[in-house]
Write a protein that holds these residues in place. Structure first.
Motif, mmCIF file in Angstrom:
data_model
loop_
_atom_site.group_PDB
_atom_site.id
_atom_site.type_symbol
_atom_site.label_atom_id
_atom_site.label_comp_id
_atom_site.label_asym_id
_atom_site.label_seq_id
_atom_site.Cartn_x
_atom_site.Cartn_y
_atom_site.Cartn_z
ATOM 1 N N ILE A 274 0.878 -1.185 -0.001
ATOM 2 C CA ILE A 274 -0.211 -0.030 0.015
ATOM 3 C C ILE A 274 0.923 1.232 -0.090
ATOM 4 N N PHE A 275 0.587 2.187 -0.746
ATOM 5 C CA PHE A 275 1.384 3.562 -1.082
ATOM 6 C C PHE A 275 0.217 4.492 -0.889
ATOM 7 N N TRP A 276 0.237 5.380 0.112
ATOM 8 C CA TRP A 276 -0.788 6.546 0.085
ATOM 9 C C TRP A 276 0.063 7.742 0.608
ATOM 10 N N GLN A 277 -0.536 9.052 -0.185
ATOM 11 C CA GLN A 277 0.099 10.172 0.024
ATOM 12 C C GLN A 277 -0.965 11.294 0.091
ATOM 13 N N GLN A 278 -0.782 12.039 0.953
ATOM 14 C CA GLN A 278 -1.637 13.203 1.050
ATOM 15 C C GLN A 278 -0.822 14.645 1.244
ATOM 16 N N GLY A 279 -1.649 15.521 0.563
ATOM 17 C CA GLY A 279 -1.223 16.816 0.552
ATOM 18 C C GLY A 279 -2.229 17.804 0.761
ATOM 19 N N SER A 280 -1.789 18.891 1.384
ATOM 20 C CA SER A 280 -2.867 20.019 2.029
ATOM 21 C C SER A 280 -2.215 21.296 2.039
ATOM 22 N N MET A 281 -3.099 22.343 1.653
ATOM 23 C CA MET A 281 -2.646 23.527 1.902
ATOM 24 C C MET A 281 -3.585 24.124 3.080
ATOM 25 N N PHE A 282 -3.176 24.915 3.957
ATOM 26 C CA PHE A 282 -3.709 25.681 4.890
ATOM 27 C C PHE A 282 -3.507 27.164 4.840
ATOM 28 N N ALA A 283 -4.538 27.838 4.975
ATOM 29 C CA ALA A 283 -4.338 29.190 4.751
ATOM 30 C C ALA A 283 -5.368 29.940 5.649
ATOM 31 N N ALA A 284 -4.772 31.052 6.415
ATOM 32 C CA ALA A 284 -5.405 31.840 7.288
ATOM 33 C C ALA A 284 -5.748 33.205 6.174
ATOM 34 N N LEU A 285 -6.964 33.104 5.882
ATOM 35 C CA LEU A 285 -7.510 34.280 4.953
ATOM 36 C C LEU A 285 -7.602 35.575 5.768
ATOM 37 N N SER A 286 -7.999 35.569 6.952
ATOM 38 C CA SER A 286 -8.130 36.520 7.907
ATOM 39 C C SER A 286 -8.121 36.095 9.280
ATOM 40 N N ASP A 287 -8.445 37.105 10.137
ATOM 41 C CA ASP A 287 -8.220 36.703 11.640
ATOM 42 C C ASP A 287 -9.564 35.559 11.894
ATOM 43 N N MET A 288 -10.528 35.593 11.190
ATOM 44 C CA MET A 288 -11.692 34.761 11.387
ATOM 45 C C MET A 288 -11.935 33.693 10.401
ATOM 46 N N VAL A 289 -11.148 33.782 9.141
ATOM 47 C CA VAL A 289 -11.448 32.805 7.967
ATOM 48 C C VAL A 289 -10.388 32.052 7.504
ATOM 49 N N SER A 290 -10.225 30.823 7.305
ATOM 50 C CA SER A 290 -9.427 29.921 6.743
ATOM 51 C C SER A 290 -9.937 29.204 5.898
ATOM 52 N N LEU A 291 -8.961 28.614 4.964
ATOM 53 C CA LEU A 291 -9.069 27.818 4.037
ATOM 54 C C LEU A 291 -8.194 26.394 3.739
#
Length: 687
Positions: A274-291
């Motif tokens: 089994i080979f698995w891979q994960q990639g993520s981008m975490f972005a704080a768009l403002s003090d209250m909103v993130s993506l």
């Protein structure tokens, strides 16, 4: 079973810290985003206020007890029972009595990405930061739902300080395991980590030998205090015979010697990768909103020959000593890709605090599944073997075509969850729209196709009332929907379920004593059940229900004393079925009584621990035959000695009184015994 319960140091944790030690300033922001996104709750809400039952087994506990597999921590998870695990080739368990898909089991998530499509090897703890057992419905946030609950595995990520560790374990049956873990920052913005495992071991089961290799690199890139990129991967190769265990004679699951192997050594071992891979981008768009934008990709395979006991008159013979067998060749290859986009907002509105999460995800899975089989007839079984004096080396027949199919699964979902805090109350509301489609192409029937489609909305609501800082009451309700896969001849309606619970949580003496209790009820409809003569054929049995009570307590007391205990009462039965004989019967492998207790005392450089686990009597098959698995009680102990600040040595002794236990079964001819008394010695170092 393993000795993994022995030094259960910090099994129950409050919501884990959102930043590794060494993270500073605004770097904590994006680390916290990853932690909340990876968590099964999908929120940073403290577990004392979160309106559902969650049991966390963290990295400190796993390191302290020396667990190497998920199976090692099942007994202290609470309400979790072992199920038929395909001869040890994957993890299979039930939560609160419900086991999910016959092959893949209930939901297993990795960083909240679905990860139990295909036939995956037993989970290795070397890459695990924590296990999160969420009990009750989670489909509104996490996708394909099982009302009993879900397991989420949060994996280790690069840290912002240089670190290294290694351990060498030796044990009974020539077991050897070597683990290494090293990493740290390459610059102010770039950090890496590499984990490796090499394992080779025999077994108390005759002719059974296994080995495993694992390598897991990860890299994080944080170009600013509001943006982080994370990539993780793991490759594992697992080789072990498909061992179906022993045979119950006249209903006695312990009639045979538990070491007797009923396969053929000439078949060799199953090769599982089994080979698995994960990639993520975490972005704080403002003090209250993130993506968060993320993907998870898995590529796996399972191949090899296996000889095993057959069913019905082809299997156990009238003399109750001889049994016929079948021989199979398995060749499965699969891939899946999951994509997720999730927007989080933490806002105050009309005097209420909102932790809002809105997301979409998409899953694509495909598997080539070929199985060949050589099988006798009811009047002329083949590959006969003496159960009490087996002789190996018979000429093995070449299996003929049995199944050859390609299965494609796809899903699209949109979901929303809001955790609303108003003074002493925390309200959780959420819903998920799901669209599932499976297409099965049968290559042995002119590429004929069976397509199954399901869609629907799964809502969820829960409420916590904090009566005081140390005591809260909660209630939770939710629905689940999952596609029932075709058996190759029929299509089935989707499995629908609902669950409800009420409970209490408490934290006393400044958090030194914590615990929770709950009453629950759950119902599943349109459940599939295998045929007693040919388990590849399924019928849709109607309705199952599980009701029960669970409680747990953990105490970290002065003087270095640690105690944790769990107990569950589960009444899981068939309520409606086309086969009247099944109505009222208990669900397979689910005990009514299930509990464990563990205590550990630190004495200077020493730590001494001991524990007891009890699993009650269980039904041994889903066919209504009356076959029962006896209950068992297992005692364990461990001693750990800190040689200095960097090195330690640990000795684990499992099944101290050498009890003959039965771990699980699929049927009377496929019954898996637990391990006899065994030991493990581990030398660990941190640098």
């Amino acid at each position: 079973m393993s000795a993994s319960l022995l030094a259960m140091g910090a099994v129950i944790a409050a919501q884990p810290a959102v930043a590794e030690e060494g993270d500073e300033g605004a770097a904590i922001v994006v680390t916290a985003l990853r932690d909340s996104s990876a968590s099964i709750t999908g929120t940073g809400t403290d577990l004392q206020r979160y309106p559902q039952s969650v049991r966390v087994i963290d990295e400190a506990a796993l390191d302290r007890i020396g667990a190497t597999r998920l199976d090692n921590v099942i007994d202290l998870a609470g309400g979790v029972a072992r199920q038929n695990d395909f001869g040890g080739l994957w993890d299979k368990y039930s939560i609160r009595g419900f086991a999910g898909d016959e092959n893949s089991g209930p939901d297993i998530l990795i960083n909240r990405f679905g990860s139990n499509l295909g036939f995956n090897a037993p989970i290795d703890t070397a890459t695990v930061e924590r296990f999160e057992f969420l009990r009750g419905a989670a489909a509104a946030l996490s996708g394909r739902g099982e009302p009993g609950g879900s397991l989420n595995i949060v994996t280790k990520v690069p840290r912002h300080e240089t670190h290294g560790s290694a351990s060498l374990s030796v044990g009974r049956w020539d077991a050897v395991r070597l683990v290494g873990d090293a990493g740290g920052p390459l610059s102010d913005t770039l950090a890496v980590r590499l984990i490796g495992v090499v394992e080779d071991k025999g077994s108390f089961r005759d002719k059974v030998h296994a080995n495993r290799e694992l390598i897991a690199p990860s890299i994080s890139f944080t170009p600013s205090d509001s943006l982080r990129f994370l990539y993780q991967a793991e490759y594992m190769r697992n080789r072990v015979p498909l061992d179906r265990g022993i045979v119950a004679i006249s209903g006695d699951a312990r009639a045979m010697d538990r070491s007797t192997f009923l396969g053929e050594p000439a078949d060799g071992r199953m090769d599982q990768r089994i080979f698995w891979q994960q990639g993520s981008m975490f972005a704080a768009l403002s003090d209250m909103v993130s993506l968060e934008l993320g993907f998870s990709h898995r590529d796996g395979g399972l191949e090899g020959f296996a000889t095993m006991l057959d069913f019905g008159p082809r299997g156990l013979q009238a003399d109750l000593r001889t049994a016929g067998r079948q021989r199979r060749y398995h060749n499965f290859d699969w891939q899946d890709l999951s994509l997720r986009a999730e927007l989080t907002a933490r806002v105050d509105f009309l005097g209420l605090e909102h932790d809002l999460r809105l997301g979409v995800d998409r899953v694509r899975h495909g598997m080539d599944a070929e199985m060949r089989r050589a099988r006798g007839t009811p009047s002329a079984p083949i590959l006969l073997i003496d159960l009490f004096d087996p002789v190996y080396g018979q000429p093995l027949p070449e299996p003929g075509a049995f199944t050859d199919r390609f299965v494609s699964f796809r899903s699209e979902s949109v979901y929303v969850q809001d955790v609303i805090t108003a003074g002493d109350f925390t309200l959780l509301v959420g819903a998920r729209w799901n669209s599932f489609r499976e297409t099965l192409t049968n290559h042995l029937a002119g590429d004929s196709r069976i397509q199954t489609v399901d869609k629907g909305i799964t809502p969820r609501a829960a409420l916590t009332w904090a009566l005081s800082p140390s005591f809260s009451l909660y209630t939770s309700w939710g629905e689940s929907l999952r596609l029932n896969p075709s058996d190759g001849t029929s299509r089935f309606d989707g499995e629908k379920s609902d669950s409800a619970e009420i409970g209490a949580k408490y934290s006393l003496l400044g958090g030194a004593i914590t615990g929770q209790s709950a009453l629950f009820t759950m119902t599943k409809r349109n459940v599939l059940n295998p045929n007693a003569v040919d388990p590849f054929l399924k019928s849709q049995i109607g309705r199952q229900r599980s009701r029960g009570f669970e409680t747990e307590l953990t105490a970290n007391l002065s003087g270095g004393l640690f105690v944790t205990a769990v107990y569950s009462y589960i009444d899981a039965t068939v309520r409606r079925d086309q086969n009247a004989a099944l109505i009222g019967t208990r669900l397979s492998n689910v005990p009514r009584h299930l509990g464990s207790i563990y205590a550990n005392q630190k004495l200077g450089r020493f730590a001494i621990g001991a524990g007891v686990s009890h699993v009650g009597e269980r039904v041994g098959d889903p066919f209504g035959t009356g076959y029962r698995l006896p209950g068992y009680t297992i005692a364990r102990a461990d001693v750990r000695y800190e040689l200095n600040d960097q090195f330690s040595v640990r000795f684990n002794l499992d099944n101290i009184f050498d009890k003959y236990s039965i771990a699980n079964s699929y049927a009377n001819v496929w019954t898996t015994p637990g391990a006899p008394r065994n030991w493990r010695l581990t030398l660990s170092g941190r640098f």
